[in-house]
Design a protein around this motif. Structure first.
Motif, PDB file in Angstrom:
ATOM      1  N   SER A 112       2.272   5.649   6.133  1.00 20.42           N
ATOM      2  CA  SER A 112       1.956   4.272   6.497  1.00 20.42           C
ATOM      3  C   SER A 112       3.231   3.428   6.559  1.00 20.42           C
ATOM      4  O   SER A 112       3.431   2.662   7.512  1.00 20.42           O
ATOM      5  CB  SER A 112       0.980   3.681   5.483  1.00 20.42           C
ATOM      6  OG  SER A 112       0.696   2.344   5.789  1.00 20.42           O
ATOM      7  N   TYR A 113       4.086   3.571   5.557  1.00 16.78           N
ATOM      8  CA  TYR A 113       5.350   2.825   5.537  1.00 16.78           C
ATOM      9  C   TYR A 113       6.213   3.171   6.753  1.00 16.78           C
ATOM     10  O   TYR A 113       6.691   2.283   7.464  1.00 16.78           O
ATOM     11  CB  TYR A 113       6.122   3.104   4.246  1.00 16.78           C
ATOM     12  CG  TYR A 113       7.551   2.633   4.315  1.00 16.78           C
ATOM     13  CD1 TYR A 113       7.861   1.288   4.165  1.00 16.78           C
ATOM     14  CD2 TYR A 113       8.587   3.534   4.566  1.00 16.78           C
ATOM     15  CE1 TYR A 113       9.176   0.850   4.257  1.00 16.78           C
ATOM     16  CE2 TYR A 113       9.898   3.102   4.658  1.00 16.78           C
ATOM     17  CZ  TYR A 113      10.184   1.757   4.502  1.00 16.78           C
ATOM     18  OH  TYR A 113      11.482   1.320   4.598  1.00 16.78           O
ATOM     19  N   GLU A 127       0.845   7.045   1.790  1.00 18.19           N
ATOM     20  CA  GLU A 127       1.611   5.812   1.591  1.00 18.19           C
ATOM     21  C   GLU A 127       2.943   5.857   2.341  1.00 18.19           C
ATOM     22  O   GLU A 127       3.337   4.889   2.986  1.00 18.19           O
ATOM     23  CB  GLU A 127       1.843   5.593   0.091  1.00 18.19           C
ATOM     24  CG  GLU A 127       2.173   4.173  -0.268  1.00 18.19           C
ATOM     25  CD  GLU A 127       2.183   3.972  -1.776  1.00 18.19           C
ATOM     26  OE1 GLU A 127       3.238   3.567  -2.280  1.00 18.19           O
ATOM     27  OE2 GLU A 127       1.143   4.215  -2.427  1.00 18.19           O
TER      28      GLU A 127
END
Length: 123
Positions: free
Chosen positions: A109-110, A106
């Protein structure tokens, strides 16, 4: 090279041209990815100081409302966001590497969506 490099003092200077210069006490050492990973998670409003008065003064100064420690700083401020963005951008490449190494999909991805140029630096 799988040789373990012992911890040592290491400085990473922003050369203001998209490049950095590192100076480490030991040959073959480099700036720790763990530090870059932590920098990629910085939120200045949630920062800590040894004295609450110092934290108030620092946040008030960042927000541009003076340095009066008797005044509570704003809980959120666009200046905090700009400083967070600057810090995250500065350490984006190392932060992406560190988060990927720790399987933090996560966060990877950010960071990749926020700083696509950093991905090119890793390839």
């Amino acid at each position: 090279n799988d040789r373990e490099i012992p911890e040592c003092p290491c400085l990473q200077l922003d050369m203001l041209n998209g490049k950095v210069k590192e100076k480490c006490a030991l040959k073959d050492a480099s700036f720790p990815f763990s530090v870059a990973g932590a920098a990629g998670r910085v939120d200045v409003a949630k920062g800590e100081a040894s004295r609450i008065e110092d934290k108030k003064s620092i946040l008030n100064m960042i927000a541009g409302v003076g340095m009066d420690a008797s005044v509570d700083p704003p809980a959120t401020h666009e200046a905090y966001d700009r400083l967070n963005e600057h810090i995250h951008r500065r350490f984006a490449v190392g932060a992406i590497y560190e988060e990927a190494s720790n399987m933090e999909a996560e966060r990877v991805s950010y960071l990749c969506s926020k700083f696509p140029w950093a991905v090119k630096e890793l390839t």
